[in-house]
Design an enzyme around this catalytic site. Structure first.
Site, PDB file in Angstrom:
ATOM      1  N   LYS A  90     -11.815  -3.255  18.175  1.00  0.00           N
ATOM      2  CA  LYS A  90     -10.455  -3.761  18.421  1.00  0.00           C
ATOM      3  C   LYS A  90     -10.087  -3.736  19.900  1.00  0.00           C
ATOM      4  O   LYS A  90      -9.130  -4.365  20.310  1.00  0.00           O
ATOM      5  CB  LYS A  90      -9.449  -2.947  17.611  1.00  0.00           C
ATOM      6  CG  LYS A  90      -9.756  -2.977  16.101  1.00  0.00           C
ATOM      7  CD  LYS A  90      -8.527  -2.745  15.267  1.00  0.00           C
ATOM      8  CE  LYS A  90      -8.878  -2.756  13.781  1.00  0.00           C
ATOM      9  NZ  LYS A  90      -7.719  -2.874  12.924  1.00  0.00           N
ATOM     10  N   ASN A 132       0.865  -1.198   0.000  1.00  0.00           N
ATOM     11  CA  ASN A 132       0.000   0.000   0.000  1.00  0.00           C
ATOM     12  C   ASN A 132       0.892   1.235   0.000  1.00  0.00           C
ATOM     13  O   ASN A 132       2.114   1.131   0.025  1.00  0.00           O
ATOM     14  CB  ASN A 132      -0.958  -0.040   1.198  1.00  0.00           C
ATOM     15  CG  ASN A 132      -0.217  -0.046   2.510  1.00  0.00           C
ATOM     16  OD1 ASN A 132       0.483   0.884   2.844  1.00  0.00           O
ATOM     17  ND2 ASN A 132      -0.367  -1.149   3.260  1.00  0.00           N
TER      18      ASN A 132
HETATM   19  N1  CTP Z   1      -3.938  -2.929  12.186  1.00  0.00           N
HETATM   20  C1  CTP Z   1      -3.142  -3.958  12.666  1.00  0.00           C
HETATM   21  N2  CTP Z   1      -3.125  -5.159  12.026  1.00  0.00           N
HETATM   22  C2  CTP Z   1      -3.887  -5.359  10.933  1.00  0.00           C
HETATM   23  C3  CTP Z   1      -4.712  -4.329  10.439  1.00  0.00           C
HETATM   24  C4  CTP Z   1      -4.702  -3.114  11.074  1.00  0.00           C
HETATM   25  O1  CTP Z   1      -2.443  -3.767  13.663  1.00  0.00           O
HETATM   26  N3  CTP Z   1      -3.853  -6.537  10.341  1.00  0.00           N
HETATM   27  C5  CTP Z   1      -3.979  -1.651  12.902  1.00  0.00           C
HETATM   28  C6  CTP Z   1      -3.382  -0.482  12.180  1.00  0.00           C
HETATM   29  O2  CTP Z   1      -2.014  -0.332  12.487  1.00  0.00           O
HETATM   30  C7  CTP Z   1      -4.209   0.677  12.727  1.00  0.00           C
HETATM   31  C8  CTP Z   1      -5.557   0.080  12.970  1.00  0.00           C
HETATM   32  O3  CTP Z   1      -5.343  -1.336  13.079  1.00  0.00           O
HETATM   33  O4  CTP Z   1      -3.718   1.113  13.965  1.00  0.00           O
HETATM   34  C9  CTP Z   1      -6.620   0.357  11.975  1.00  0.00           C
HETATM   35  O5  CTP Z   1      -6.267  -0.110  10.746  1.00  0.00           O
HETATM   36  P1  CTP Z   1      -7.316  -0.022   9.542  1.00  0.00           P
HETATM   37  O6  CTP Z   1      -6.678  -0.587   8.337  1.00  0.00           O
HETATM   38  O7  CTP Z   1      -7.861   1.367   9.460  1.00  0.00           O
HETATM   39  O8  CTP Z   1      -8.444  -0.946  10.106  1.00  0.00           O
HETATM   40  P2  CTP Z   1      -9.036  -2.234   9.579  1.00  0.00           P
HETATM   41  O9  CTP Z   1      -9.200  -3.119  10.740  1.00  0.00           O
HETATM   42  O10 CTP Z   1      -8.262  -2.792   8.451  1.00  0.00           O
HETATM   43  O11 CTP Z   1     -10.457  -1.739   9.101  1.00  0.00           O
HETATM   44  P3  CTP Z   1     -10.987  -1.272   7.679  1.00  0.00           P
HETATM   45  O12 CTP Z   1      -9.893  -1.553   6.683  1.00  0.00           O
HETATM   46  O13 CTP Z   1     -12.192  -2.049   7.507  1.00  0.00           O
HETATM   47  O14 CTP Z   1     -11.260   0.212   7.825  1.00  0.00           O
END
Ligand code: CTP
Length: 397
Positions: free
Chosen positions: A341, A208
């Site tokens: 979370k 990404n």
């Molecule tokens: N995060 C993490 N591990 C993952 C995915 C996300 O630790 N596998 C953490 C990111 O570092 C951030 C938070 O979760 O602090 C939110 O990540 P985000 O991508 O916005 O959330 P998602 O759970 O992926 O939700 P969505 O993509 O549906 O918005």
């Protein structure tokens, strides 16, 4: 207060250089040892003799002065002090520092040092407000340079505005603060940052656009407050900051393992943009166009590192901070993410293209906690990092 502290004082060429003479006296009154370095322009404003008399030290002026080199090399000179203070720091000196130039003794010392540097800018208001100076200032702050002033007021050139060098007592306070133990001393803080790379085969991957800039700034700000920082980073565009324990990983699975191996931490900040999926049937050798049709990739969900740590029953950090990059209903989505979370705080930001935040230098965030949603004004990402680090210090106090 400053007993036994050794300060290397670089005096640049500005009208405020006369204040540096008083600064030397006050520093010595507090027990500090002062070694002055006078730039060529600085010598137009104060004499080496007055600086030497007040500091009771040799005044260093020339990079190519062989006697000085025999006595003490410039590398040694830059390391012997506990702190380097640049007062006055002119627009020219700031530009040279930001650009990493080393054309004379002062700039060479500033580039070679491994010690902290405090600058007291001093210049005409137009020069201070010029985008080039402001750009240099943010580069210097990003490099961890401490800044005191400038103040607003009447200037020697007859104009009024910000640009006057900070007064001597303010500079002394800033020097005291630079020596004080930070509020996070003795605290272990974990920061994740950057993107993750999920392999498709040995040469291709899914990634990404995260640059790692905000996570890096946060790690740097926490270290500046005295924290012992473990910095787990995916392949980011920016290098890990100095003064942290950096662990470089590629995939979400590796990031989870590095986080779990970091030991007990007081706080954890999850700024990484972790890939949500990995390819289960990644090729062990390069996938070829062999005429058998397009390859089919099968995905599985990656572990959610933030949720895993937030929901730990043993040794959970006292404070777990997640990020939420959203494009719509920012606060509602981020609030729901925090509940899902089970982290303590969520730093939410609107990354819609029209905000210019993604890939930009500024950020506008809302901190969501038990206390509700606190929206901060739009500011430089380094300033967001400094404010967040300060809040973390308060929460762990
Ligand atoms: N995060 C993490 N591990 C993952 C995915 C996300 O630790 N596998 C953490 C990111 O570092 C951030 C938070 O979760 O602090 C939110 O990540 P985000 O991508 O916005 O959330 P998602 O759970 O992926 O939700 P969505 O993509 O549906 O918005």
């Amino acid at each position: 207060m400053l007993a036994d502290k050794h300060i290397l004082l670089i005096v640049g060429g500005g009208i405020a250089a006369f204040k540096s003479l008083d600064l030397v006296r006050r520093l010595r009154e507090q027990g500090a040892k002062v070694t002055p370095v006078l730039t060529k322009a600085g010598a137009e404003f104060v004499t080496p003799l007055s600086l030497s008399a007040l500091s009771a030290s040799k005044v260093y002026q020339d990079l190519f002065d062989l006697t000085d080199e025999a006595e003490m090399g410039h590398i040694e000179l830059s390391r012997a002090a506990d702190l380097i203070v640049v007062a006055p720091a002119t627009a020219d000196l700031m530009a040279k520092m930001a650009g990493g130039l080393a054309g004379d003794l002062a700039t060479t010392l500033l580039l070679a040092t491994d010690k902290r540097v405090l600058i007291a800018p001093s210049m005409n208001v137009r020069m201070w407000e010029h985008p080039a100076t402001q750009r240099n200032l943010s580069i210097l702050k990003g490099d961890g340079i401490l800044v005191v002033g400038p103040n607003e007021g009447d200037m020697a050139c007859g104009e009024y505005g910000p640009g006057r060098m900070a007064e001597v007592p303010e500079i002394i306070l800033a020097i005291d603060a630079a020596f004080a133990d930070g509020p996070l001393k003795g605290k272990h803080v974990l920061v994740t940052s950057g993107p993750t790379h999920e392999p498709i085969d040995p040469v291709r991957y899914i990634a990404n656009r995260s640059s790692g800039a905000q996570g890096t700034a946060i790690a740097k700000a926490l270290a500046a407050l005295g924290a012992d920082v473990t910095f787990v980073t995916g392949p980011a565009d920016v290098p890990p900051p100095s003064g942290v324990k950096a662990v470089q990983v590629q995939t979400a699975q590796e990031m989870l393992e590095a986080v779990m191996n970091a030991g007990t931490v007081d706080a954890a900040v999850f700024a990484a943009a972790v890939a949500d999926w990995h390819v289960v049937n990644a090729g062990e050798s390069k996938i070829k166009k062999d005429g058998a049709g397009l390859p089919e990739l099968h995905f599985a969900e990656n572990p959610d590192i933030l949720a895993t740590v937030s929901q730990m029953t043993k040794n959970r950090p006292k404070l777990v901070v997640g990020f939420a990059a959203e494009t719509n209903d920012v606060i509602a989505n981020a609030t729901a993410k925090r509940a899902r979370k089970q982290c303590d705080w969520i730093v939410a930001n609107d990354v819609s293209p029209e905000t210019g935040i993604m890939g930009g230098r500024e950020n506008a965030v809302t901190l969501i906690s038990d206390a509700g949603a606190d929206s901060w004004p739009r500011m430089h990402k380094d300033a967001v990092a400094a404010k967040l680090a300060q809040r973390i210090a308060e929460a762990l106090a």
